[in-house]
Scaffold this motif. Structure first.
Motif, mmCIF file in Angstrom:
data_model
loop_
_atom_site.group_PDB
_atom_site.id
_atom_site.type_symbol
_atom_site.label_atom_id
_atom_site.label_comp_id
_atom_site.label_asym_id
_atom_site.label_seq_id
_atom_site.Cartn_x
_atom_site.Cartn_y
_atom_site.Cartn_z
ATOM 1 N N ILE A 54 -7.787 -12.175 3.178
ATOM 2 C CA ILE A 54 -6.425 -11.964 3.398
ATOM 3 C C ILE A 54 -5.865 -12.225 4.711
ATOM 4 N N LEU A 55 -4.917 -12.901 4.912
ATOM 5 C CA LEU A 55 -4.471 -13.079 6.462
ATOM 6 C C LEU A 55 -2.859 -13.353 6.362
ATOM 7 N N PHE A 56 -2.333 -12.842 7.100
ATOM 8 C CA PHE A 56 -0.764 -12.860 7.321
ATOM 9 C C PHE A 56 -0.546 -13.556 8.663
ATOM 10 N N GLU A 57 0.375 -14.294 8.920
ATOM 11 C CA GLU A 57 0.403 -14.910 10.328
ATOM 12 C C GLU A 57 1.658 -14.131 11.060
ATOM 13 N N GLU A 58 1.463 -12.811 11.063
ATOM 14 C CA GLU A 58 2.302 -11.967 11.794
ATOM 15 C C GLU A 58 1.682 -10.617 12.034
ATOM 16 N N CYS A 59 2.219 -9.737 12.733
ATOM 17 C CA CYS A 59 1.737 -8.470 13.066
ATOM 18 C C CYS A 59 2.364 -7.718 12.064
ATOM 19 N N LEU A 60 1.414 -6.858 10.969
ATOM 20 C CA LEU A 60 1.809 -5.911 10.300
ATOM 21 C C LEU A 60 1.375 -4.514 10.349
ATOM 22 N N THR A 61 2.005 -3.532 10.125
ATOM 23 C CA THR A 61 1.479 -2.315 10.125
ATOM 24 C C THR A 61 0.835 -2.097 8.717
ATOM 25 N N GLN A 62 -0.012 -0.921 8.724
ATOM 26 C CA GLN A 62 -0.657 -0.690 7.241
ATOM 27 C C GLN A 62 0.246 -0.543 6.318
ATOM 28 N N PRO A 63 1.527 0.130 6.199
ATOM 29 C CA PRO A 63 2.339 0.215 5.002
ATOM 30 C C PRO A 63 3.087 -1.164 4.754
ATOM 31 N N GLN A 64 3.021 -2.240 5.666
ATOM 32 C CA GLN A 64 3.796 -3.477 5.450
ATOM 33 C C GLN A 64 2.555 -4.198 4.767
ATOM 34 N N VAL A 65 1.398 -3.787 5.229
ATOM 35 C CA VAL A 65 0.204 -4.686 4.485
ATOM 36 C C VAL A 65 0.284 -4.268 3.040
ATOM 37 N N GLN A 66 0.183 -2.946 3.062
ATOM 38 C CA GLN A 66 0.170 -2.192 1.526
ATOM 39 C C GLN A 66 1.128 -2.990 0.727
ATOM 40 N N GLN A 67 2.447 -3.124 1.335
ATOM 41 C CA GLN A 67 3.484 -3.589 0.344
ATOM 42 C C GLN A 67 3.176 -4.980 -0.080
ATOM 43 N N ARG A 68 2.704 -6.027 0.737
ATOM 44 C CA ARG A 68 2.071 -7.292 0.535
ATOM 45 C C ARG A 68 1.177 -7.339 -0.595
ATOM 46 N N LEU A 69 0.228 -6.402 -0.362
ATOM 47 C CA LEU A 69 -0.762 -6.460 -1.433
ATOM 48 C C LEU A 69 -0.203 -5.822 -2.815
ATOM 49 N N ASN A 70 0.618 -4.726 -2.821
ATOM 50 C CA ASN A 70 1.288 -4.455 -4.091
ATOM 51 C C ASN A 70 2.013 -5.815 -4.632
ATOM 52 N N GLU A 71 2.606 -6.709 -3.861
ATOM 53 C CA GLU A 71 3.215 -7.869 -4.491
ATOM 54 C C GLU A 71 2.054 -8.680 -5.011
ATOM 55 N N LEU A 72 0.831 -8.718 -4.558
ATOM 56 C CA LEU A 72 -0.297 -9.460 -5.098
ATOM 57 C C LEU A 72 -0.885 -8.692 -6.352
ATOM 58 N N GLY A 73 -0.533 -7.308 -6.718
ATOM 59 C CA GLY A 73 -1.046 -6.500 -7.660
ATOM 60 C C GLY A 73 -2.226 -5.939 -7.225
ATOM 61 N N VAL A 74 -2.867 -5.911 -5.922
ATOM 62 C CA VAL A 74 -3.679 -5.106 -5.372
ATOM 63 C C VAL A 74 -3.336 -3.718 -4.981
ATOM 64 N N GLN A 75 -4.082 -2.614 -5.376
ATOM 65 C CA GLN A 75 -4.011 -1.232 -5.207
ATOM 66 C C GLN A 75 -5.327 -1.054 -4.245
ATOM 67 N N VAL A 76 -5.019 -0.200 -3.364
ATOM 68 C CA VAL A 76 -6.317 0.138 -2.368
ATOM 69 C C VAL A 76 -6.287 1.463 -1.889
ATOM 70 N N GLU A 77 -7.557 1.678 -1.286
ATOM 71 C CA GLU A 77 -7.459 3.024 -0.619
ATOM 72 C C GLU A 77 -7.908 2.513 1.039
ATOM 73 N N TRP A 78 -7.169 3.150 1.801
ATOM 74 C CA TRP A 78 -7.463 2.354 3.261
ATOM 75 C C TRP A 78 -8.788 3.113 3.887
ATOM 76 N N ASP A 79 -9.533 2.337 4.465
ATOM 77 C CA ASP A 79 -10.588 2.916 5.586
ATOM 78 C C ASP A 79 -10.101 2.679 6.710
ATOM 79 N N GLU A 80 -10.753 2.784 7.953
ATOM 80 C CA GLU A 80 -10.504 2.915 9.405
ATOM 81 C C GLU A 80 -9.881 1.586 9.482
ATOM 82 N N PRO A 81 -8.859 1.536 10.344
ATOM 83 C CA PRO A 81 -8.370 0.152 10.930
ATOM 84 C C PRO A 81 -9.576 -0.580 11.845
#
Ligand code: SF4
Length: 348
Positions: free
Chosen positions: A263-290
């Motif tokens: 999964i790739l976004f052509e912009e700089c996103l924080t973890q909450p922003q990535v989370q939001q994009r994933l939510n839009e895709l219907g994907v729930q995750v648990e975060w590991d280390e960056p």
């Protein structure tokens, strides 16, 4: 500028003694020369050899290349980069099969009409495989001639390149055009080196070289700096589940066309922003280390990459994505080198 004394006799004598033994030189068919020259653009010889051997085992003829599946073709090229090269190889192979009965034409102009074959490649195939009296002028040859003639013209300029090409042809012996062209390239690769001091003490042309006589060899060739690359910030999310990693195929046109990516976004996103994009895709995750930041340099763009790593809870497959296991990401899907920093996760 006055011409030099003939360079071919000393150059060829040196070449016949010192040429590296390379597989495409042992059997220099037009197809072998063509594929090797395309591979060697932007790639060191040592790195390209393994690719070349594998390619010829899998695709021994132009017809095999024409009929090869896109996935297999990308896989054979994985790691060499500049994938338009391999796509053009196949386009050209199809034309060769349709128009020339599966054999490259022994004609410089017709070679030039094929996709991905420019003046240098047409010259290499024409002179080495077909013994045509044509030039094959690459960066090595331009460097050698700028030093031989002690000429400070910018080798990126078409006018300078044209002038140097005329000098190359003035020295080309009609009976051995291919050997002569190869010898010039070999001299540039082994003796008249691009980085650091050239090995003038070992050079067969040292007695003729004007830059050496003037002590100017380190100042040549003159090469104007290319335009600065555009910086593109990219966020990569490695989302793993029991089914593998979530990957998608890039569009059929443009940068890295048709290749696979996490999964790739052509912009700089924080973890909450990535989370939001994933939510839009219907994907729930648990975060590991960056993941560590990474950089990839294309010819005109630089990707500055920020990576996130997460484990997906059970999710439906978002539209346009697929799960790929590390095995599939190793043997089936082609991940471009841009994701080299993340392959350690994706292919384990
Ligand atoms: S003498 Fe030195 S600078 Fe001149 S062509 Fe040979 S290696 Fe290059």
């Amino acid at each position: 500028m006055s011409t030099l004394e003939p360079i071919a006799p000393a150059l060829l004598a040196w070449f016949y003694q010192n040429a590296r033994s390379l597989p495409f030189r042992q059997d220099p068919t037009p197809y072998h020369i063509w594929v090797s020259e395309i591979m060697l653009q932007q790639t060191r010889v040592a790195a390209a050899l393994e690719y070349y051997e594998r390619w010829m085992k899998e695709l021994p003829t132009i017809q095999d290349l024409a009929e090869c599946s896109e996935e297999k073709l990308h896989k054979l090229w994985e790691g060499l980069g500049y994938y338009s090269r391999v796509r053009n190889l196949q386009k050209a192979a199809r034309i060769v099969c349709e128009q020339y009965g599966g054999e490259l034409p022994a004609d410089y102009k017709k070679l030039l009409e094929l996709p991905g074959i420019g003046e240098y490649t047409a010259g290499a195939i024409g002179s080495i495989a077909f013994h045509l009296p044509v030039p094959a002028v690459d960066g090595n040859v331009l460097r050698v001639f700028s030093r031989l003639y002690n000429n400070s013209g910018d080798i990126m300029s078409p006018k300078v390149k044209k002038e140097f090409t005329e000098w190359v042809m003035e020295h080309q012996p009609p009976e051995t055009p291919g050997d002569y062209n190869e010898a010039l390239m070999e001299l540039g690769a082994l003796i008249c080196l691009p980085n650091g001091e050239p090995l003038c003490e070992q050079c067969p042309l040292a007695h003729l070289c004007r830059a050496r006589a003037a002590g100017k060899q380190m100042e040549l060739p003159v090469k104007k700096a290319a335009k600065a690359r555009r910086i593109q910030t990219v966020t990569v999310a490695l989302i793993r589940s029991e089914a593998g990693f979530l990957v998608q195929q890039r569009p059929k046109k443009g940068l890295l066309a048709g290749l696979w990516q996490p999964i790739l976004f052509e912009e700089c996103l924080t973890q909450p922003q990535v989370q939001q994009r994933l939510n839009e895709l219907g994907v729930q995750v648990e975060w590991d280390e960056p993941l560590a930041q990474a950089k990839h340099v294309f010819s005109h763009i630089e990707w500055h990459m920020f990576g996130w790593h997460a484990t997906a809870k059970a999710v439906p497959l978002p539209k346009g994505y697929t799960w790929a296991t590390p095995d599939q990401l190793t043997s089936e899907y082609t991940l471009p080198n841009a994701f080299k920093a993340y392959k350690i996760f994706l292919q384990q």
